[in-house]
Write a protein that holds these residues in place. Sequence first.
Motif, PDB file in Angstrom:
ATOM      1  N   ASN A  14      60.821  33.246  43.548  1.00  0.00           N
ATOM      2  CA  ASN A  14      61.887  32.597  44.453  1.00  0.00           C
ATOM      3  C   ASN A  14      62.087  33.019  45.703  1.00  0.00           C
ATOM      4  N   PRO A  15      61.912  32.733  46.940  1.00  0.00           N
ATOM      5  CA  PRO A  15      61.919  33.324  48.249  1.00  0.00           C
ATOM      6  C   PRO A  15      63.392  33.911  48.455  1.00  0.00           C
ATOM      7  N   ALA A  16      64.138  33.437  47.776  1.00  0.00           N
ATOM      8  CA  ALA A  16      65.790  34.089  47.905  1.00  0.00           C
ATOM      9  C   ALA A  16      65.863  35.469  46.937  1.00  0.00           C
ATOM     10  N   ASN A  17      64.902  35.685  46.418  1.00  0.00           N
ATOM     11  CA  ASN A  17      64.952  36.735  45.333  1.00  0.00           C
ATOM     12  C   ASN A  17      65.337  38.164  46.212  1.00  0.00           C
ATOM     13  N   PRO A  18      66.117  38.954  46.265  1.00  0.00           N
ATOM     14  CA  PRO A  18      66.382  40.100  47.038  1.00  0.00           C
ATOM     15  C   PRO A  18      65.232  41.092  46.798  1.00  0.00           C
ATOM     16  N   ARG A  19      64.183  40.956  45.768  1.00  0.00           N
ATOM     17  CA  ARG A  19      63.264  41.905  45.744  1.00  0.00           C
ATOM     18  C   ARG A  19      62.162  41.798  46.942  1.00  0.00           C
ATOM     19  N   TYR A  20      62.278  40.795  47.655  1.00  0.00           N
ATOM     20  CA  TYR A  20      61.690  40.667  48.827  1.00  0.00           C
ATOM     21  C   TYR A  20      62.647  40.684  50.126  1.00  0.00           C
ATOM     22  N   PRO A  21      62.120  41.408  51.087  1.00  0.00           N
ATOM     23  CA  PRO A  21      62.912  41.823  52.143  1.00  0.00           C
ATOM     24  C   PRO A  21      63.359  40.328  53.076  1.00  0.00           C
ATOM     25  N   ALA A  22      64.479  40.171  53.167  1.00  0.00           N
ATOM     26  CA  ALA A  22      65.099  39.104  53.862  1.00  0.00           C
ATOM     27  C   ALA A  22      64.652  38.788  55.499  1.00  0.00           C
ATOM     28  N   ASN A  23      64.268  40.140  55.974  1.00  0.00           N
ATOM     29  CA  ASN A  23      63.826  39.899  57.458  1.00  0.00           C
ATOM     30  C   ASN A  23      62.327  39.692  57.528  1.00  0.00           C
ATOM     31  N   ARG A  24      61.719  39.427  56.546  1.00  0.00           N
ATOM     32  CA  ARG A  24      60.338  39.077  56.483  1.00  0.00           C
ATOM     33  C   ARG A  24      59.825  38.266  57.368  1.00  0.00           C
ATOM     34  N   ALA A  25      58.550  38.125  58.071  1.00  0.00           N
ATOM     35  CA  ALA A  25      58.019  37.014  58.690  1.00  0.00           C
ATOM     36  C   ALA A  25      57.185  36.292  57.536  1.00  0.00           C
ATOM     37  N   PRO A  26      56.646  35.060  57.789  1.00  0.00           N
ATOM     38  CA  PRO A  26      55.720  34.527  56.985  1.00  0.00           C
ATOM     39  C   PRO A  26      54.340  35.357  56.650  1.00  0.00           C
TER      40      PRO A  26
ATOM     41  N   TRP B 187      56.245  39.831  49.662  1.00  0.00           N
ATOM     42  CA  TRP B 187      56.183  38.234  49.594  1.00  0.00           C
ATOM     43  C   TRP B 187      55.950  37.687  48.083  1.00  0.00           C
ATOM     44  N   ALA B 188      56.906  36.698  47.895  1.00  0.00           N
ATOM     45  CA  ALA B 188      56.711  35.788  46.842  1.00  0.00           C
ATOM     46  C   ALA B 188      55.265  35.243  46.824  1.00  0.00           C
ATOM     47  N   TYR B 189      54.690  34.947  45.450  1.00  0.00           N
ATOM     48  CA  TYR B 189      53.365  34.658  45.336  1.00  0.00           C
ATOM     49  C   TYR B 189      53.104  33.276  46.197  1.00  0.00           C
ATOM     50  N   PRO B 190      53.961  32.255  46.151  1.00  0.00           N
ATOM     51  CA  PRO B 190      53.700  31.061  46.987  1.00  0.00           C
ATOM     52  C   PRO B 190      53.702  31.348  48.522  1.00  0.00           C
ATOM     53  N   GLU B 191      54.518  32.214  48.923  1.00  0.00           N
ATOM     54  CA  GLU B 191      54.245  32.653  50.156  1.00  0.00           C
ATOM     55  C   GLU B 191      52.936  33.142  50.647  1.00  0.00           C
ATOM     56  N   ARG B 192      52.435  34.140  49.841  1.00  0.00           N
ATOM     57  CA  ARG B 192      51.202  34.708  50.053  1.00  0.00           C
ATOM     58  C   ARG B 192      50.077  33.525  50.124  1.00  0.00           C
TER      59      ARG B 192
ATOM     60  N   TYR C 101      66.105  29.867  51.560  1.00  0.00           N
ATOM     61  CA  TYR C 101      67.193  29.504  50.495  1.00  0.00           C
ATOM     62  C   TYR C 101      66.758  28.118  50.074  1.00  0.00           C
ATOM     63  N   ALA C 102      65.441  27.554  50.417  1.00  0.00           N
ATOM     64  CA  ALA C 102      65.170  26.289  50.010  1.00  0.00           C
ATOM     65  C   ALA C 102      65.161  25.794  48.701  1.00  0.00           C
ATOM     66  N   PHE C 103      65.148  26.812  47.868  1.00  0.00           N
ATOM     67  CA  PHE C 103      65.349  26.919  46.381  1.00  0.00           C
ATOM     68  C   PHE C 103      66.479  27.491  45.874  1.00  0.00           C
ATOM     69  N   CYS C 104      67.556  27.307  46.405  1.00  0.00           N
ATOM     70  CA  CYS C 104      68.966  27.600  45.960  1.00  0.00           C
ATOM     71  C   CYS C 104      69.893  26.403  46.227  1.00  0.00           C
ATOM     72  N   SER C 105      70.485  26.049  44.853  1.00  0.00           N
ATOM     73  CA  SER C 105      71.426  25.022  44.755  1.00  0.00           C
ATOM     74  C   SER C 105      72.485  25.159  43.818  1.00  0.00           C
ATOM     75  N   GLU C 106      73.165  24.337  43.313  1.00  0.00           N
ATOM     76  CA  GLU C 106      74.250  24.390  42.400  1.00  0.00           C
ATOM     77  C   GLU C 106      73.518  24.402  40.950  1.00  0.00           C
TER      78      GLU C 106
ATOM     79  N   ASN D 279      74.380  35.255  48.494  1.00  0.00           N
ATOM     80  CA  ASN D 279      73.288  36.366  48.706  1.00  0.00           C
ATOM     81  C   ASN D 279      72.142  36.162  47.629  1.00  0.00           C
ATOM     82  N   GLY D 280      71.723  35.024  47.186  1.00  0.00           N
ATOM     83  CA  GLY D 280      70.871  34.847  46.164  1.00  0.00           C
ATOM     84  C   GLY D 280      71.539  34.467  45.028  1.00  0.00           C
ATOM     85  N   CYS D 281      70.946  34.640  43.688  1.00  0.00           N
ATOM     86  CA  CYS D 281      71.503  34.219  42.419  1.00  0.00           C
ATOM     87  C   CYS D 281      72.233  35.460  42.014  1.00  0.00           C
ATOM     88  N   PRO D 282      73.436  35.343  41.315  1.00  0.00           N
ATOM     89  CA  PRO D 282      74.035  36.411  40.986  1.00  0.00           C
ATOM     90  C   PRO D 282      73.750  36.601  39.103  1.00  0.00           C
TER      91      PRO D 282
END
Length: 982
Positions: free
Chosen positions: A624-636, A651-656, A702-707, A716-719
């Motif tokens: 998930n791109p929101a995972n904090p294991r990836y830096p939040a300030n990264r460019a694509p 970067w998350a796998y689908p981002e790569r 945060y496209a894959f973050c919701s209730e 700040n992600g999923c707790p």
Amino acid sequence: MRSLKRPLRRLIAATTAIVVIPAAGLQVSSPVGAAEPERQAGQAAFTAPDEALGKAWRKSADVLVTGAGDTDGYHLYVARESEAFGWSTLATLTSSSLAVGPWTGAVCVTGSGRYAVAVFAPKKAANKPELSRAGALAAVVEIATGKATHVATGVELAYFNPACGPGDRALLTRSVGDDFALTTELLTVDAAEARVTRTRRVDGQLTTPAPAPDGDYGILGGQLVRVDATGKTTPLARPQGQPFAVQATAGSGIDLVSVDGEQAVAQRFRDGRLTVTATGPRDRLQLFGQRGGRNALVGQVSMQGSRPELSVLPAVSQVRALSAEGHLVAEEVVTQQSMRAVGQPLRPADPADAGDVRVAVRATVSGKGAVHTLDTTLAPTLDVELGADTNQQRAAVADIGSPTCAIPRNDPRVQPLQPSPDMVEWAVNQAVHGRLNVTRPANYLKAGLPAYQPQGLFPLRQLVGGGRVPAQIMLAVLAQETNLSQASWRVVPGDTGNPLIASYYGNHDNLDVIDYSKTDCGYGIGQVTDGMRVDSNVFTDTQRRAIAVDYAANLAAGLNILIEKWNQMNTELNAHKSYMNNNDPTWVENWFLAVWAYNSGYYPYDRRNTDLQNGRFGIGWFNNPANPRYPANRAPFLRATMADAERPNEWAYPERIMGWVETPQMKGFPIMTEAYSHPEYGANSPIYPDRFTKVLSIPDRYAFCSEVNSCSPATNGCPADSEACWWHGHATSGNCLMEECAREKLSYGSGAAEPGVKRIYPRNCETFTGDKNGNRNTNKRMSLVYSLNDTGQYNLGCDIGATDGKFTIRRGSPAGGGTAPYAEVDLHQIGAGYKGHIWFTYVNSSNPKRRIVGSWTPNLDLVPGERARYDIVAHVPSHGADYHNAEYLITTGTIGQQRTCALNLAEEAGWALPGGIPNPNPANLGEDKWVYLGSYELGRGAQVQLNNVGTMHTQNFDAVAFDTIAFVPIGSNPGHSCGDDY
């Protein structure tokens, strides 16, 4: 150490590394009994340092340490201001226990400025969640001497690991668990003592740890927390935005920087509360620790007042490293090998480029910048010997069992051809349209297969709802998964060799371990795994062999796997379906979720009530791109710089995958062209000003973050750090119907013929006659003993006769004993040498698990009791052999004498100049060559042997090859001496 050699562009001094066992605190870095290497003169120093650095530079103690990886290992580089910021190599970190390609890593410098702490791992670990979580090594390096000490194994490969603080205490993380439950082990390192002093377990996903004078801090569940001596955490404050950097000061509090929308926010925690200290653009504000416990904000910084122990340095873009006192920034650090890997995707990482690194720097006093390419110089080398753990040692004593992957390694009947880039693009262009119908003749590549067509064996599956996979998506997946390789990464285009198999031995590339219960069995260019185990009936034997041997058949099977991931999500009921945008497969961006599932799986709705899924379904948290294991300030990925390929784990796998669509791999070097086409962008696709080109509509972080997964910018992600973080639903990145998305673009239309392979090494089918020097006795038969006893298995198409003798390989020490299966791990075959086949391995001085002995026994034209004089001539291949002291043992007969002949294979093949100096000619491709082993009186039972016992003296020159040997009768004619050219 583990690649085949091609042109060397720099000279490397001879070194011998001492290996280190995993016990913390053991180290070494230099040859036994040797003095520490003298500090090398710095390269690429400022030529006018008074102007660039100011008048006081000679007395400055400022130093910058950074790192970059290649096939030699992860290199630490140092630039000292007292040397006008000239660069030298501080240390090289590696593990010859691992059969890997390039390395990657991260490094930090402790607050005293005396020690660097580094985490390093094979770059391909970024493709495997389990290796990213706990597959890296860690070391401490003394900056004054370069002495390196291995301190930990199995730590996290993440942008925030390692973490240094104001003193000489550092922190390492190890992520324990999976998509179902996650905890973090926090390792405390005393850098001065070079050892781990404490390991604590923290419940949940702890990121960006920070050692401080009053304890340890980090981000957990979106909150800044303090970690006590037992691993218990105390929440302190919730930062504004998602933090990506946390750094303690010596006495003024904890600084952190987070991303909040399109801005970056710097905050300081002090006296129980957070205060905003500065703001800036989302990707233009960074935080670095400095000597003495000071911190620096770098970028386009808008300060809100001044703060003690916090300075500001301007920069127009993100930087890779900052010197200890802030006088120099490294804007970019990228190895030549990575640049060439992008330029020549089907070649294995070239050790000729290992050690060449490009750095872009800027002096902060004057703003003067420079770009240089550096040569890695003589430096202490840490070679971590992994060995086997206790359970693995017990297994080694017991029967290790049989391979669980269906198609074996080192089988001469399974030697795929390594394709060239245009062949791969052609095959993808045909396959996605269901027309990959090239006919492979019976016994294609001598694999014993019937005639077939790739998509006859693997008919194209239909997408649920219709449509097809865009060609650029499949090409990008192949680029990320295997660098477009069907054969082992040791095999270059035009050669054949062992198939590329993921974790065939279940050892994560540890050469001393075999655990068939943990095999992956991913084969070839598409890493086809399902159906490739011996206990599977998904494929027929013909299909499995075709997957291993033929890149086109493999690609056809792999394409169906990707389609299966799309279909898996699209066969869900509408209320449970996960999809992007308008869910039309025509558009590239709509495949983001499918490639996510391709890497880390999908958990279907109808299995939600199993114990495994605990009521949840969807796609996991790791990618998930929101995972904090990836830096939040990264460019694509790859959009701003190709140097992103140095750090794929950020970067998350689908981002790569989307990055490789947007920025295709290239071919050719130094003049490069695209290895495959860009997609066809829509009329309203986004424009990226820095590249003057259109780009993909990439999903927001945060496209894959919701209730459904309790994930949002507010948290700040999923707790939850469990299956509660899985996501399902609908996400939007662009309006495809309004031409904001991209579609495929083909380079090869229907009916286009398969391109011919573009060989790196010309095929050499010249036949050896033994007549060249005029001393052959034609009254007796010459004996040629090949590296394969069945010469019908040579598959490069050269005319070849039968072998006149027998070649055998004995494995392990004692041969055939319990160590024999382990010796197979580092034995390889490639289509090089005489008529197109050799075996090769690497030298090792003492490990019985890696012992290989090759024996050539000719059928000499002699009657019992007869002896005659023969010249013995060995073929040295143009590539695959370069050890400086290959000692052939000649036994002259059943009761005869034994003699030896030592050859410098690197010199004979042209990889080294006389004296063992690596050949600096960039056009050198080596040469096939016959070399005399001497003349001897031989009788029946004569034999030549060669083993791999030895020690590497010149970096990268460690390969021993087993090629053809000729026994030429000479009668009373003059013979030749050991080492004479044929």
